[in-house]
Design a protein around this motif. Structure first.
Motif, PDB file in Angstrom:
ATOM      1  N   GLN A   1      -2.832   6.771  -0.946  1.00 32.74           N
ATOM      2  CA  GLN A   1      -3.864   7.236   0.038  1.00 32.74           C
ATOM      3  C   GLN A   1      -5.280   6.083   0.120  1.00 32.74           C
ATOM      4  OE1 GLN A   1      -3.453   9.915   2.110  1.00 32.74           O
ATOM      5  NE2 GLN A   1      -1.599   9.843   1.395  1.00 32.74           N
ATOM      6  N   GLU A   2      -5.223   5.333  -1.204  1.00 34.97           N
ATOM      7  CA  GLU A   2      -6.726   4.744  -1.137  1.00 34.97           C
ATOM      8  C   GLU A   2      -6.345   3.716  -2.006  1.00 34.97           C
ATOM      9  OE1 GLU A   2     -11.038   5.456  -2.734  1.00 34.97           O
ATOM     10  OE2 GLU A   2     -10.465   6.834  -1.157  1.00 34.97           O
TER      11      GLU A   2
ATOM     12  N   LEU B   1      -9.807   0.670   1.076  1.00 36.45           N
ATOM     13  CA  LEU B   1      -8.805   0.905   2.396  1.00 36.45           C
ATOM     14  C   LEU B   1      -8.272   2.337   1.990  1.00 36.45           C
ATOM     15  CD1 LEU B   1      -6.447  -2.256   2.541  1.00 36.45           C
ATOM     16  CD2 LEU B   1      -7.379  -0.824   4.172  1.00 36.45           C
ATOM     17  N   PHE B   2      -8.234   3.188   3.116  1.00 32.32           N
ATOM     18  CA  PHE B   2      -7.720   4.793   2.801  1.00 32.32           C
ATOM     19  C   PHE B   2      -7.120   4.988   4.047  1.00 32.32           C
ATOM     20  CE2 PHE B   2     -11.890   4.782   4.725  1.00 32.32           C
ATOM     21  CZ  PHE B   2     -11.719   5.895   5.747  1.00 32.32           C
ATOM     22  N   LYS B   3      -5.921   6.023   3.679  1.00 36.01           N
ATOM     23  CA  LYS B   3      -5.070   6.424   4.810  1.00 36.01           C
ATOM     24  C   LYS B   3      -5.731   7.479   5.470  1.00 36.01           C
ATOM     25  CE  LYS B   3      -0.061   6.542   4.957  1.00 36.01           C
ATOM     26  NZ  LYS B   3       0.942   6.811   4.404  1.00 36.01           N
TER      27      LYS B   3
ATOM     28  N   LEU C   1       1.106  -1.105  -0.174  1.00 35.40           N
ATOM     29  CA  LEU C   1       0.094  -0.046   0.132  1.00 35.40           C
ATOM     30  C   LEU C   1       0.961   1.365  -0.046  1.00 35.40           C
ATOM     31  CD1 LEU C   1      -2.645  -1.134   2.721  1.00 35.40           C
ATOM     32  CD2 LEU C   1      -2.623  -1.412   0.057  1.00 35.40           C
TER      33      LEU C   1
ATOM     34  N   ASN D   1      -2.396   5.920   9.664  1.00 29.20           N
ATOM     35  CA  ASN D   1      -3.097   4.691   9.782  1.00 29.20           C
ATOM     36  C   ASN D   1      -4.026   4.421   8.581  1.00 29.20           C
ATOM     37  OD1 ASN D   1      -2.345   3.937  12.596  1.00 29.20           O
ATOM     38  ND2 ASN D   1      -3.653   5.735  13.339  1.00 29.20           N
ATOM     39  N   TYR D   2      -4.305   3.225   8.398  1.00 24.68           N
ATOM     40  CA  TYR D   2      -5.209   2.937   7.172  1.00 24.68           C
ATOM     41  C   TYR D   2      -6.740   2.525   7.923  1.00 24.68           C
ATOM     42  CZ  TYR D   2      -2.262   3.152   3.214  1.00 24.68           C
ATOM     43  OH  TYR D   2      -1.656   3.440   2.356  1.00 24.68           O
TER      44      TYR D   2
END
Length: 570
Positions: A21-22, A47-49, A18, A53-54
């Motif tokens: 950002q997403e 999944l996004f930052k 990863l 954290n994610y």
């Protein structure tokens, strides 16, 4: 940097780094992570930052997204968390966590160092996600991951069961408990519908007690159940899990399954000490493979906790019913003792009323003779007026006697009001006089005229005092005795009334018995053995105490103490 390691499905062994950002996850080719599993929605999750954290967010997928086997809508991820979309399981890790120091990719490109081969894919959002395929995504790493996942899953499950146990343990009423169980199960299992069936006390059959469905569910047929599935659980005593009930060979002939369109379902017996007291069932109508074996294990563990809570709630309900029945029986006993007391006084009452009636008859006859003589002299007129007034007085006297007895005998609900104990004693003495007509006992009253009030039911206090007075009369039968009644405020602030007689007393070895039901020292036909027992119950229900002091041959003293009423000055 973080990464995902895919552990199942066609993409098993793939590592996704990863770097942006997403990233979205789904079957559609435009996703950052494309999965071929048919149970994965086209756009399943993202999944996004957020800071460092994610966050994992479910995109309203058909079969849901789970983290550590618990369904989520949005969840902050921690290294080591297990993610499940459809049947695909992957692990969220930091870049160096559980990685091989020199990974060997499966595919290598000519002229490049195999240990550094990476394929880059440009996503539709312009974000680059790097994939690295390791040739030995390997037994050691997988063994460690499996152990971590198992520990994480166990920890999550224990925490969930602890929460459920605490939640259910705080509910005491059976109806409230059943409703709470269904709400919890529906939320945890992400089911469409949930049911609880309990054994009927009379017929012994399983009947639906509570049903629950998720908000927004369009259920044209109402909350119906499949008896085929229920009967299967009852016959085998085992839980049932089916991913598609309509296609399950066990239920293909079951019309209830077909008619109600049941898809994925779990049915678990509620068992206590080997006895099946009920069944809990959850199902879905729209999702195939909505439940897994892990879900069934979790639901079974929840049902074990629920079974104990249901059994306890049923015991509490039975206890409440028993207390209610006991209270009603106590009320009936109190009324029986009242009737017994009235029976003892009936003779005295008749005598007390007969005398004034005889006097009224004579006065009426004399007055009638005077009126029949014609013209009355002033003296005769005054004499007639005296006769009429005397008749009125005796009528009023008889009315008071009847009124007092009716007031005593009338059945009514307990009414706690500010009460003067002196007045309650006086009321008891008025009724007791019918019993004391032939008695040679002298009554002495030593009342505190400024006695504090108590919170009490005057009628019940009157019954207690009357019972003690009658017992004192019996103890001094045939002798010249004295009953001294004293009221005062005791040293501890309680209001105290003492009844001290000069009777034959109670033997020391009998003192501990006198408040027991059906115990009496009176001769046959003279007592029920319930008077003092009921008197004790009444006083204790008033938050007070009743005690006795006695010396054989010298007399007995009953002492009643009640807390004084603190009246508001506002």
């Amino acid at each position: 940097m973080f990464k995902l390691i895919i552990q199942s499905g066609k993409e098993k062994g793939q590592i996704v780094y990863l770097t942006g950002q997403e990233i979205t996850i789904g079957r559609e080719s435009g996703n950052g992570l494309v999965l071929s599993d048919k149970r994965v929605s086209r756009w399943h999750a993202r999944l996004f930052k957020e800071g460092k954290n994610y966050i994992l967010e479910d995109l309203k997928s058909v079969n849901g997204t789970k983290v550590n086997q618990v369904s989520i809508v949005r969840q902050l991820l921690n290294p080591g968390d297990q993610i499940q979309v459809g049947e695909v399981v992957m692990v969220f890790l930091t870049k160096g966590q559980n990685d091989e120091s020199s990974p060997q990719p499966v595919n290598s490109k000519i002229g490049q160092n195999p240990s550094s081969i990476r394929d880059s894919i440009l996503c539709t959002n312009g974000l680059t996600v790097e994939y690295q395929i390791s040739a030995n995504s390997v037994s050691e790493m997988q063994a460690r991951l499996v152990a971590e996942q198992a520990n994480n899953a166990l920890s999550q499950r224990l925490h969930l069961l602890y929460t459920v146990s605490n939640d259910l343990g705080s509910v005491r009423k059976l109806a409230d408990l059943l409703n709470r169980i269904l709400v919890l199960v529906l939320d945890i299992m992400k089911a469409d519908r949930s049911y609880i069936l309990l054994e009927d006390d009379e017929s012994g059959e399983m009947v639906v007690k509570f049903v629950h469905k998720r908000p927004g569910l369009h259920d044209q047929e109402g909350m119906t159940i499949s008896k085929t599935i229920i009967n299967r659980v009852l016959q085998t005593g085992e839980s049932i899990l089916t991913s598609d009930a309509g296609a399950d060979a066990r239920f293909q002939q079951a019309q209830s399954v077909i008619v109600h369109g049941i898809r994925s379902t779990m049915c678990v017996p509620l068992r206590v000490k080997g006895h099946v007291l009920g069944i809990l069932q959850v199902d879905t109508k729209d999702r195939v493979t909505g439940f897994s074996k892990d879900d069934l294990e979790l639901l079974t563990a929840i049902c074990n906790q629920a079974s104990i809570a249901i059994e306890n709630a049923k015991l509490f309900d039975n206890l409440r019913k028993a207390n209610t029945e006991l209270f009603e029986q106590q009320k009936q006993l109190i009324e029986a003792v009242k009737l017994s007391a009235l029976g003892l006084m009936a003779g005295g009452m008749v005598h007390e009323i007969r005398n004034p009636l005889h006097s009224m008859s004579m006065l009426t006859e004399v007055a009638g003779d005077l009126l029949a003589a014609g013209t009355l002299s002033p003296e005769q007129t005054a004499e007639c007026h005296r006769y009429i007034k005397s008749i009125k007085d005796k009528i009023y006297y008889c009315e008071n006697i009847v009124k007092s007895l009716l007031q005593f005998a009338r059945r009514k609900e307990v009414q706690m009001i500010p009460t003067n104990m002196n007045n309650a004693v006086e009321a008891a003495l008025i009724i007791a006089q019918f019993y004391m007509i032939k008695s040679r006992v002298e009554i002495k009253k030593e009342f505190d005229v400024q006695l504090l009030k108590v919170n009490a039911d005057p009628s019940q206090l009157q019954q207690v005092f009357l019972n003690i007075i009658v017992n004192a009369m019996d103890a001094m039968e045939g002798v010249r005795g004295t009953l001294t009644i004293t009221s005062c405020v005791a040293f501890n602030g309680q209001v105290e009334v003492r009844f001290a007689d000069t009777g034959h007393g109670i033997p020391a070895d009998k003192l501990s018995e006198i408040f027991k039901p059906l115990y009496t020292t009176k001769g046959e036909g003279k007592g029920t053995g319930l008077g003092l027992s009921i008197s004790k119950d009444i006083i204790e229900n008033h938050k007070g105490t009743i005690s006795v002091e006695s010396r054989e041959g010298h007399g007995t003293t009953f002492i009643i103490r009640l807390p004084h009423l603190v009246e508001s000055t506002g």
